[in-house]
Design a protein around this motif. Structure first.
Motif, short mmCIF file in Angstrom:
data_model
loop_
_atom_site.label_atom_id
_atom_site.label_comp_id
_atom_site.label_asym_id
_atom_site.label_seq_id
_atom_site.Cartn_x
_atom_site.Cartn_y
_atom_site.Cartn_z
N GLU A 26 24.51 -13.88 -21.09
CA GLU A 26 23.76 -14.80 -20.05
C GLU A 26 24.50 -14.74 -18.65
O GLU A 26 25.77 -14.25 -18.72
N HIS A 27 23.71 -15.01 -17.59
CA HIS A 27 24.50 -14.98 -16.23
C HIS A 27 23.88 -16.07 -15.66
O HIS A 27 22.58 -16.33 -15.53
N SER A 28 24.62 -16.57 -14.57
CA SER A 28 24.13 -17.38 -13.64
C SER A 28 23.65 -16.59 -12.29
O SER A 28 23.75 -15.33 -12.31
N VAL A 29 22.77 -17.28 -11.67
CA VAL A 29 22.00 -16.80 -10.46
C VAL A 29 23.21 -15.90 -9.47
O VAL A 29 23.24 -15.03 -9.10
N GLY A 30 24.38 -16.90 -9.22
CA GLY A 30 25.36 -16.19 -8.47
C GLY A 30 25.97 -14.92 -9.15
O GLY A 30 26.34 -14.08 -8.21
N GLU A 31 26.14 -14.88 -10.21
CA GLU A 31 26.79 -13.58 -10.89
C GLU A 31 25.82 -12.56 -10.71
O GLU A 31 26.20 -11.68 -10.49
N LEU A 32 24.35 -12.80 -10.94
CA LEU A 32 23.49 -11.62 -10.74
C LEU A 32 23.22 -11.36 -9.22
O LEU A 32 23.37 -9.95 -8.82
N VAL A 33 23.32 -12.17 -8.31
CA VAL A 33 23.58 -11.86 -6.82
C VAL A 33 24.73 -10.92 -6.47
O VAL A 33 24.40 -9.83 -5.82
N ASP A 34 25.79 -11.21 -7.21
CA ASP A 34 27.16 -10.54 -7.03
C ASP A 34 26.78 -8.89 -7.72
O ASP A 34 27.13 -8.14 -7.00
N LEU A 36 23.90 -7.74 -8.32
CA LEU A 36 22.78 -6.61 -7.87
C LEU A 36 23.03 -6.51 -6.50
O LEU A 36 22.18 -5.50 -5.96
N GLY A 37 23.63 -7.14 -5.54
CA GLY A 37 23.58 -7.01 -4.30
C GLY A 37 22.50 -7.28 -3.66
O GLY A 37 22.01 -6.81 -2.46
N LEU A 38 21.70 -8.17 -4.05
CA LEU A 38 20.46 -8.89 -3.66
C LEU A 38 20.63 -10.25 -2.96
O LEU A 38 21.83 -10.88 -3.35
N SER A 39 19.97 -10.63 -2.18
CA SER A 39 19.98 -11.93 -1.65
C SER A 39 19.94 -13.10 -2.84
O SER A 39 19.07 -12.81 -3.73
N ARG A 65 22.40 -22.65 -13.00
CA ARG A 65 21.45 -22.44 -14.01
C ARG A 65 21.82 -20.90 -14.54
O ARG A 65 22.17 -20.04 -13.90
N ILE A 66 21.94 -20.95 -15.96
CA ILE A 66 22.38 -19.89 -16.68
C ILE A 66 21.12 -19.31 -17.39
O ILE A 66 20.20 -19.93 -17.96
N TYR A 67 20.95 -17.86 -17.08
CA TYR A 67 19.88 -17.20 -17.46
C TYR A 67 20.12 -16.25 -18.63
O TYR A 67 21.25 -16.05 -18.90
N ARG A 68 19.04 -16.20 -19.70
CA ARG A 68 19.21 -15.39 -21.02
C ARG A 68 17.78 -14.81 -21.21
O ARG A 68 16.86 -15.37 -20.83
N ILE A 69 17.96 -13.61 -21.69
CA ILE A 69 16.51 -13.15 -22.41
C ILE A 69 16.02 -13.67 -23.54
O ILE A 69 16.77 -14.23 -24.42
N GLU A 70 14.71 -13.75 -23.45
CA GLU A 70 14.12 -14.37 -24.69
C GLU A 70 13.30 -13.01 -25.43
O GLU A 70 12.59 -12.39 -24.78
N PRO A 71 13.53 -12.82 -26.42
CA PRO A 71 13.26 -11.86 -27.35
C PRO A 71 11.54 -11.83 -27.53
O PRO A 71 11.10 -10.54 -27.79
N GLU A 72 10.95 -12.75 -27.64
CA GLU A 72 9.68 -12.87 -28.02
C GLU A 72 8.46 -12.18 -27.20
O GLU A 72 7.82 -11.26 -27.93
N PRO A 73 8.76 -12.15 -26.10
CA PRO A 73 7.65 -11.13 -25.29
C PRO A 73 7.95 -9.90 -25.48
O PRO A 73 7.14 -8.91 -25.58
N PHE A 74 9.37 -9.52 -25.79
CA PHE A 74 9.73 -8.10 -26.00
C PHE A 74 9.10 -7.44 -27.18
O PHE A 74 8.67 -6.45 -27.62
N ALA A 75 9.21 -8.35 -28.28
CA ALA A 75 8.64 -8.23 -29.69
C ALA A 75 6.99 -7.95 -29.69
O ALA A 75 6.57 -7.07 -30.15
#
Length: 103
Positions: A26-34, A36-39, A65-75
């Motif tokens: 899981e990652h926060s938005v801020g962690e993903l920003v750091d 990925l180098g995106l705004s 907000r902490i984000y995580r993958i949901e497996p169902e759509p991939f299944a």
């Protein structure tokens, strides 16, 4: 969501990059920003699309907000792709038999 809709969501390179980072943990938005180098607005926009499509979910932790993958759509995608995999397996098996007969 339809398979076409899923591919439309997953067809954007930055969304795939986000999913790659979320695949491990899981990652926060801020962690993903750091990472990925995106705004922040760009990452939030992509996360919203992924969330609305069901590929990710979020929870609130303090001010983040902490984000995580949901497996169902991939299944579901895996199930759809399995039909094509069986088709290709049959074709490849037939090709292998044909090549063996040529020897």
């Amino acid at each position: 969501m339809t398979v076409v809709g899923a591919f439309a969501v997953l067809g954007e390179a930055n969304r795939l990059r986000i999913l790659e980072h979320l695949r491990g943990s899981e990652h926060s938005v801020g962690e993903l920003v750091d990472r990925l180098g995106l705004s922040q607005p760009a990452v939030s926009k992509h996360l919203r699309v992924l969330r609305e499509a069901g590929f990710v979910s979020s929870r609130i932790a303090a001010q983040q907000r902490i984000y995580r993958i949901e497996p169902e759509p991939f299944a579901q995608l895996e199930h759809w792709l399995a039909q094509y995999r069986r088709l290709w397996d049959r074709h490849l098996d037939a090709l292998e038999r044909h090549l063996d007969d040529q020897e």
